[in-house]
Design a protein around this motif. Structure first.
Motif, PDB file in Angstrom:
ATOM      1  N   UNK A 195      10.478 -22.188 -28.296  1.00 47.84           N
ATOM      2  CA  UNK A 195      10.659 -21.274 -27.352  1.00 47.84           C
ATOM      3  C   UNK A 195       9.219 -20.390 -27.102  1.00 47.84           C
ATOM      4  N   UNK A 196       8.126 -20.454 -27.878  1.00 41.89           N
ATOM      5  CA  UNK A 196       6.913 -20.091 -27.873  1.00 41.89           C
ATOM      6  C   UNK A 196       7.112 -18.470 -28.269  1.00 41.89           C
ATOM      7  N   UNK A 197       7.902 -18.099 -29.390  1.00 40.18           N
ATOM      8  CA  UNK A 197       8.171 -17.031 -30.075  1.00 40.18           C
ATOM      9  C   UNK A 197       7.541 -16.948 -31.420  1.00 40.18           C
ATOM     10  N   UNK A 198       6.761 -16.030 -31.672  1.00 33.55           N
ATOM     11  CA  UNK A 198       6.173 -16.019 -32.929  1.00 33.55           C
ATOM     12  C   UNK A 198       7.263 -15.304 -34.013  1.00 33.55           C
ATOM     13  N   UNK A 199       7.514 -15.984 -35.185  1.00 32.86           N
ATOM     14  CA  UNK A 199       8.587 -15.601 -36.356  1.00 32.86           C
ATOM     15  C   UNK A 199       7.706 -14.798 -37.229  1.00 32.86           C
ATOM     16  N   UNK A 200       8.153 -13.559 -37.600  1.00 39.85           N
ATOM     17  CA  UNK A 200       7.586 -12.688 -38.657  1.00 39.85           C
ATOM     18  C   UNK A 200       8.366 -13.005 -39.960  1.00 39.85           C
ATOM     19  N   UNK A 201       7.678 -12.141 -41.083  1.00 39.27           N
ATOM     20  CA  UNK A 201       8.134 -12.191 -42.099  1.00 39.27           C
ATOM     21  C   UNK A 201       9.647 -11.568 -42.386  1.00 39.27           C
ATOM     22  N   UNK A 202       9.807 -10.546 -41.553  1.00 36.27           N
ATOM     23  CA  UNK A 202      10.962  -9.792 -41.822  1.00 36.27           C
ATOM     24  C   UNK A 202      12.011 -10.522 -41.372  1.00 36.27           C
ATOM     25  N   UNK A 203      12.009 -11.622 -40.399  1.00 37.59           N
ATOM     26  CA  UNK A 203      13.050 -12.710 -40.030  1.00 37.59           C
ATOM     27  C   UNK A 203      13.317 -13.630 -41.169  1.00 37.59           C
ATOM     28  N   UNK A 204      12.379 -13.938 -41.973  1.00 33.23           N
ATOM     29  CA  UNK A 204      12.797 -14.854 -43.252  1.00 33.23           C
ATOM     30  C   UNK A 204      13.387 -13.890 -44.398  1.00 33.23           C
ATOM     31  N   UNK A 205      13.024 -12.712 -44.250  1.00 34.94           N
ATOM     32  CA  UNK A 205      13.716 -11.825 -45.364  1.00 34.94           C
ATOM     33  C   UNK A 205      15.086 -11.491 -45.035  1.00 34.94           C
TER      34      UNK A 205
ATOM     35  N   UNK B 231      11.438 -23.747 -35.908  1.00 32.66           N
ATOM     36  CA  UNK B 231      11.393 -24.679 -35.012  1.00 32.66           C
ATOM     37  C   UNK B 231      11.946 -24.203 -33.650  1.00 32.66           C
ATOM     38  N   UNK B 232      13.047 -23.337 -33.614  1.00 32.74           N
ATOM     39  CA  UNK B 232      13.426 -22.758 -32.429  1.00 32.74           C
ATOM     40  C   UNK B 232      12.580 -21.779 -31.900  1.00 32.74           C
ATOM     41  N   UNK B 233      11.847 -20.997 -32.751  1.00 34.78           N
ATOM     42  CA  UNK B 233      10.820 -20.107 -32.153  1.00 34.78           C
ATOM     43  C   UNK B 233       9.540 -20.725 -31.751  1.00 34.78           C
TER      44      UNK B 233
END
Length: 660
Positions: free
Chosen positions: A79-89, A74-76
């Motif tokens: 802010x219009x930022x793309x969240x990658x798999x590594x962030x979830x990891x 939701x935050x990204x």
């Protein structure tokens, strides 16, 4: 010597020495088993609750991770930022509810995106597919996976807004970690409980079995003869009290039994002593010294069946008249012996005053019958022989008919009137009988202990010696002396009975008037034996006695004895079938410088004189087995003759010329 049991008990915990320790150990094993079974049952029924508790921590962490992923997304997005798999990891790496647990992340279709360690890759393909399938289902929950020794819980939750599914896998070790405090405290409580239980059991059992040790000590003292040994004091009214009462009763019973036994033993010893004295007195009452006269050969013998008996014999010689009696009192033991003494005394008192046999019997009958409250009767035979006139008068009172041996050697039962036994009817008239009794004639008088001597066969049947055997023995010994005739009859009875205990007294009296006709032969000696090898010893004693009487030197006697023993041994070993009773009779006679041995048996026919000669020069392996004994007999003796008699006897005659 009887080995004494070990009653030295030690009150310790050694299993081999203490019953209390063994019983306590058994109780402990049972208690431990019950405790373990209860614990296992508790864990089994509580495992679902444990799984829920285990999963609660994992669920909480997993849900917090999913919430952080949603907040990050939701935050990204804002802010219009793309969240990658590594962030979830990075967020998922912080989910570690247990030491051995690991996390997994897949897309919503079940495609593996991340695994916190290599455990997922080490699983088999079916197990991997099952886990990925569950995570791709879009459901939230908990599943059991990797069933077996690697049982684990898969706690999974989809994060749809992020397009992923996350899960945590808790291993068996993690599940059981919740049990560790329970197991630890339970084990401590279990050990302490066993120690307390063992101490309580050992003390309680020791208290219970201590009287048993005391009972054992008391029993040992009683066994050693201390019948006043103290018994333990028992306050409880249970089996131990019953045991104590039994011991006390046993003590009292043993005391009473020993007192009774001492009294009985003393009484028996006194009675036995009295019976021994009575036996000596009774045997002293009958004559054992017999007259030495040219015109008379007299001998008698009495063998009581018990210590004392009821048979009697006696004789008196006055003015060349021989008064003789033989009798048998009805009954056995002491009463019969008393009547025997009375009867013998009456005969002694009456024989000198009454010349008639019938008068003697009448007066004896009157004396006994007039005071016979016990109704005991006596059978007797009384004879009066005038050795000048050669005339015999006699009276028989229901006694066995004697054997008459004529001067020519013919034997038969004497004709006698029956009459009543004395002691039954006071005024009974006894009849007297008379006959000529020329020199050379003889009488054999006997009681029923001779004819009724018994043999009990193995099949239970009973055989009696009988009159026929008596007549046969007397006839073939008709020229023998009185002592030899009686000795031969007693031997034959002994062989016939074969150890059977006899119930009646045996009394024999032999009277010969004058001399037997001279035959040119010396006196013959006979012995009769059972068909047993143990009888050879008796034969040897008999034969050497014959040799000494006839002045045969020892070396010659030993050589002749070899031939005799070999002949008799052959009869004992082969004449009778195995298990069959039989006898062997040996007659020895020395006359005209010759020793004649006659061996008789009624076994199977066998003529040793027809046996082929043995070639003693041949080699051992060429000799025919057997025949050496017969060869020995032929070598030693001068003449060997065999005859099968018409009455079924084998008669082997051995003759040897001897020099005195």
């Amino acid at each position: 010597m009887i080995e004494q049991p070990n009653f030295e008990y030690k009150y310790d915990l050694a299993f081999r020495k203490s019953f209390a320790a063994r019983l306590s150990f058994a109780i402990l094993v049972i208690a431990a088993g019950v405790f373990l079974a209860a614990m296992i049952a508790y864990l089994y029924f509580q495992q679902e609750q444990v799984k829920v508790e285990t999963a609660m921590k994992a669920r909480t962490q997993l849900h917090e991770g999913a919430t952080q992923m949603l907040l990050l997304a939701a935050k990204t997005e804002a802010e219009g930022v793309t969240v990658g798999t590594e962030d979830y990891v990075n967020i998922l790496k912080d989910v570690q509810p247990y030491k051995n647990s690991f996390t997994i992340m897949t897309d919503l279709h079940g495609e593996l995106l991340f695994c916190s360690n290599d455990a997922m890759r080490q699983l088999s393909s079916p197990d991997q597919d099952k886990i990925l399938q569950i995570m791709g289902s879009g459901r939230k929950g908990m599943e059991e996976v990797l069933k077996g020794k690697d049982l684990s819980l898969l706690i999974h939750e989809p994060v749809e807004d992020c397009g992923i599914a996350i899960a945590v896998v808790c291993s068996r070790v993690d599940i059981l970690s919740a049990y560790q405090p329970l197991i630890l405290y339970g084990a401590i409580a279990f050990i302490l409980g066993l120690i307390v239980l063992f101490a309580c059991c050992a003390f309680a059992i020791y208290r219970m079995v201590r009287p048993l040790h005391q009972f054992a000590d008391s029993a040992m003292s009683i066994a050693e003869g201390n019948l006043d040994a103290s018994l333990p004091v028992i306050h409880s009214e249970d089996e131990l009290m019953q045991l104590r009462n039994s011991f006390e009763h046993m003590q009292n019973a043993l005391k009473q039994h020993i007192n009774d036994l001492q009294t009985t033993t003393a009484s028996k010893e006194r009675l036995q002593s009295e019976l021994t004295i009575a036996h000596d007195i009774q045997m002293g009452m009958i004559p054992t010294t017999f007259p030495h006269r040219e015109d008379l050969d007299l001998f008698a013998s009495m063998t009581p069946a018990k210590e004392v008996g009821g048979d009697l014999y006696d004789f008196i010689i006055e003015d060349d008249q021989l008064f003789f009696i033989i009798g048998d009192v009805a009954g056995k033991g002491v009463p019969a012996s008393l009547y025997m003494a009375v009867t013998r005394t009456l005969f002694r008192n009456l024989a000198g005053n009454y010349q008639s046999a019938a008068n003697i019997v009448r007066e004896m009958n009157h004396a006994i019958a007039s005071t016979n409250d016990s109704y005991i009767f006596v059978t007797i035979f009384v004879g009066v022989l005038d050795m000048n006139t050669h005339y015999l008068t006699y009276c028989n009172a229901a006694h066995n008919a004697p054997v008459m041996i004529s001067a020519e050697g013919e034997c038969s039962l004497l004709e006698v009137d029956t009459n009543l036994p004395i002691g039954i009817e006071d005024h009974y008239q006894y009849e007297e009988q008379r006959m000529d009794f020329p020199p050379g004639s003889a009488l054999l008088l006997y009681t029923d202990g001779l004819t009724e001597a018994m043999y009990f066969a193995s099949d239970g049947s009973r055989k009696l010696f009988g009159e026929d055997r008596v007549l046969h023995d007397v006839e073939k010994n008709n020229k023998a002396s009185a002592m030899e005739v009686i000795d031969f009859l007693k031997q034959h009875v002994n062989v016939f009975a074969d150890g059977t205990e006899q119930g009646d007294d045996l009394t024999i009296l032999f009277v010969r008037h004058g001399k037997t006709k001279e035959t040119g032969a010396g006196p013959s000696r006979r012995i009769i034996m059972k068909n047993e090898m143990t009888e050879v010893g008796r034969l040897r004693t008999f034969f050497f006695s014959v040799c000494r009487e006839n002045d045969i030197d020892d070396d010659t006697a030993k050589t002749l004895n070899l031939a005799l023993e070999e002949s008799v041994a052959n009869v004992i070993g082969y004449a009778y079938p195995k298990g069959m009773r039989g006898h062997v009779e040996v007659t020895a006679n020395v006359s005209d410088g010759k020793l004649t041995l006659v061996i008789k048996d009624h076994g199977m026919p066998f003529d040793p004189t027809q046996h082929a000669e043995v070639d003693i020069e041949a080699e051992l392996d060429e000799r025919v087995i057997g025949g050496l004994g017969i060869h020995l007999i032929r070598t030693i003796m001068d003449t060997v003759e065999y005859q099968r008699t018409e009455d079924g006897y084998n008669r082997l005659t051995l003759i040897k010329k001897i020099a005195k």
